[in-house]
Scaffold this active site. Structure first.
Site, PDB file in Angstrom:
ATOM      1  N   ARG A 115      22.538  14.399 -10.032  1.00 50.23           N
ATOM      2  CA  ARG A 115      22.384  13.046  -9.481  1.00 50.23           C
ATOM      3  C   ARG A 115      22.465  11.997 -10.578  1.00 50.23           C
ATOM      4  O   ARG A 115      21.856  12.128 -11.641  1.00 50.23           O
ATOM      5  CB  ARG A 115      21.044  12.922  -8.757  1.00 50.23           C
ATOM      6  CG  ARG A 115      20.881  13.862  -7.568  1.00 50.23           C
ATOM      7  CD  ARG A 115      21.714  13.413  -6.386  1.00 50.23           C
ATOM      8  NE  ARG A 115      21.288  12.122  -5.877  1.00 50.23           N
ATOM      9  CZ  ARG A 115      20.319  11.966  -4.971  1.00 50.23           C
ATOM     10  NH1 ARG A 115      19.679  13.033  -4.491  1.00 50.23           N
ATOM     11  NH2 ARG A 115      19.991  10.766  -4.535  1.00 50.23           N
ATOM     12  N   ARG A 136       1.851 -11.366   6.004  1.00 44.62           N
ATOM     13  CA  ARG A 136       3.315 -11.429   5.924  1.00 44.62           C
ATOM     14  C   ARG A 136       4.010 -10.767   7.114  1.00 44.62           C
ATOM     15  O   ARG A 136       5.222 -10.846   7.245  1.00 44.62           O
ATOM     16  CB  ARG A 136       3.785 -10.803   4.604  1.00 44.62           C
ATOM     17  CG  ARG A 136       3.215 -11.532   3.381  1.00 44.62           C
ATOM     18  CD  ARG A 136       3.667 -10.911   2.084  1.00 44.62           C
ATOM     19  NE  ARG A 136       5.086 -11.135   1.836  1.00 44.62           N
ATOM     20  CZ  ARG A 136       5.727 -10.717   0.744  1.00 44.62           C
ATOM     21  NH1 ARG A 136       5.059 -10.058  -0.195  1.00 44.62           N
ATOM     22  NH2 ARG A 136       7.004 -10.945   0.593  1.00 44.62           N
ATOM     23  N   PRO A 177       0.825  -1.212   0.000  1.00 43.96           N
ATOM     24  CA  PRO A 177       0.000   0.000   0.000  1.00 43.96           C
ATOM     25  C   PRO A 177       0.858   1.260   0.000  1.00 43.96           C
ATOM     26  O   PRO A 177       1.839   1.362   0.740  1.00 43.96           O
ATOM     27  CB  PRO A 177      -0.790  -0.133   1.309  1.00 43.96           C
ATOM     28  CG  PRO A 177      -0.855  -1.605   1.553  1.00 43.96           C
ATOM     29  CD  PRO A 177       0.456  -2.132   1.077  1.00 43.96           C
ATOM     30  N   GLU A 178       0.505   2.203  -0.867  1.00 40.69           N
ATOM     31  CA  GLU A 178       1.234   3.459  -0.991  1.00 40.69           C
ATOM     32  C   GLU A 178       0.340   4.597  -0.486  1.00 40.69           C
ATOM     33  O   GLU A 178      -0.687   4.358   0.139  1.00 40.69           O
ATOM     34  CB  GLU A 178       1.660   3.672  -2.442  1.00 40.69           C
ATOM     35  CG  GLU A 178       2.538   2.543  -2.987  1.00 40.69           C
ATOM     36  CD  GLU A 178       2.930   2.738  -4.449  1.00 40.69           C
ATOM     37  OE1 GLU A 178       2.967   3.887  -4.921  1.00 40.69           O
ATOM     38  OE2 GLU A 178       3.194   1.730  -5.120  1.00 40.69           O
ATOM     39  N   HIS A 220      -4.468 -14.434  10.701  1.00 38.49           N
ATOM     40  CA  HIS A 220      -3.620 -13.256  10.529  1.00 38.49           C
ATOM     41  C   HIS A 220      -4.248 -11.994  11.112  1.00 38.49           C
ATOM     42  O   HIS A 220      -3.756 -10.893  10.852  1.00 38.49           O
ATOM     43  CB  HIS A 220      -3.303 -13.066   9.045  1.00 38.49           C
ATOM     44  CG  HIS A 220      -2.691 -14.272   8.408  1.00 38.49           C
ATOM     45  ND1 HIS A 220      -1.574 -14.895   8.910  1.00 38.49           N
ATOM     46  CD2 HIS A 220      -3.054 -14.980   7.301  1.00 38.49           C
ATOM     47  CE1 HIS A 220      -1.263 -15.937   8.144  1.00 38.49           C
ATOM     48  NE2 HIS A 220      -2.147 -16.013   7.170  1.00 38.49           N
TER      49      HIS A 220
END
Length: 277
Positions: free
Chosen positions: A158, A115, A2-3, A96
């Site tokens: 960069r 996880r 998830p972002e 879970h």
């Protein structure tokens, strides 16, 4: 993983359903998350009222009455669902359900994480900005601080790939693999280009594309490929609007050229070889 859009969507839903509720009790099924749940966690949370929900990067901030704040990170596969009577939990293996917060209206907030890469941590409000998770984060991509001038300064000279640069949480907070690919497609820039060689005009396109993509994803409650669910247990809908991510070999929606996939910073990076220079 998830972002920003997934966490922001989660926050907006929970603002309507959980703020104002009191946590009556806490059940801990598994302490061994990315950061172990502290031994006094349940006792410190019980009886506290949820007064505000905010977000920083990919972290959900649950503000409680008193001096404490709870930081939640969903890791790779986590979810925080608000389960009322009739909630369908078919997509969630109860093995879970590592943390369960019983609220005063008989509903439950359940943290499920197959996880166990996620995190639920209690910190003092005064120390929030200086915590290890938040102290080095860059500006939010939806804020005024993130703009073309800022990004150009960070990119100047960069050698790192431009995709790696905008995924660096110290540069800009909350952008992950899915949305970095989509932002660069909208801006017409290849993900492997050296950041220092991206032109000012291209930087402006990237800085402009980021909020457009992220706001659109928030409006669709994020992206679900496998495990992500919002607080209602529903998948995100933005996968249907992805232009390049996960579409290797499929025709570009703009020019019909097959989408390619290159590894950038050990992450799969999808792009159109014709539309992105």
């Amino acid at each position: 993983m998830p972002e920003l859009p997934e966490v922001e969507s989660l926050r907006r839903i929970l603002v309507r359903t959980a703020v104002g509720r009191t946590i009556v009790s806490v059940r801990i099924g598994e302490k061994r998350l990315r950061r172990h749940v502290s031994a006094d966690f349940a006792g410190a949370i019980a009886g506290r009222r949820i007064v505000k929900l905010s977000r920083r990067a990919k972290y959900l901030i649950v503000e409680l009455d008193g001096d404490d704040v709870m930081i939640v990170h969903l890791g790779m596969s986590g979810s925080l669902t608000h389960r009322h009577e009739g909630f369908r939990a078919d997509d969630f293996d109860p093995r879970h359900d590592h943390l369960e917060f019983s609220l005063d209206d008989a509903s439950r907030l359940v943290y499920n994480d197959p996880r166990r890469f996620g995190m639920v941590r209690l910190v003092q409000r005064a120390a929030l900005a200086s915590t290890a998770e938040l102290k080095d984060l860059g500006p939010e991509p939806l804020s005024r601080e993130f703009n073309a001038g800022y990004l150009a300064a960070k990119a100047r000279g960069r050698r790192v790939a431009i995709k790696s640069l905008i995924m660096d949480q110290r540069i800009v907070a909350g952008i992950g693999n899915i949305y970095a690919s989509e932002i660069l497609f909208r801006a017409g820039v290849r993900p492997a280009r050296r950041a220092g060689r991206v032109t000012r005009i291209e930087i402006e396109k990237i800085a402009g594309a980021a909020p457009v993509i992220l706001r659109a994803a928030i409006g669709s409650n994020g992206t679900t490929f496998r495990s992500y669910r919002d607080s209602r247990g529903q998948p995100g809908r933005f996968a249907a609007r992805l232009r390049v991510y996960g579409r290797e070999g499929k025709p570009c929606y703009r020019c019909s050229t097959p989408i390619k996939n290159v590894i950038v910073g050990q992450r799969a990076s999808f792009y159109c070889p014709k539309c992105q220079r």
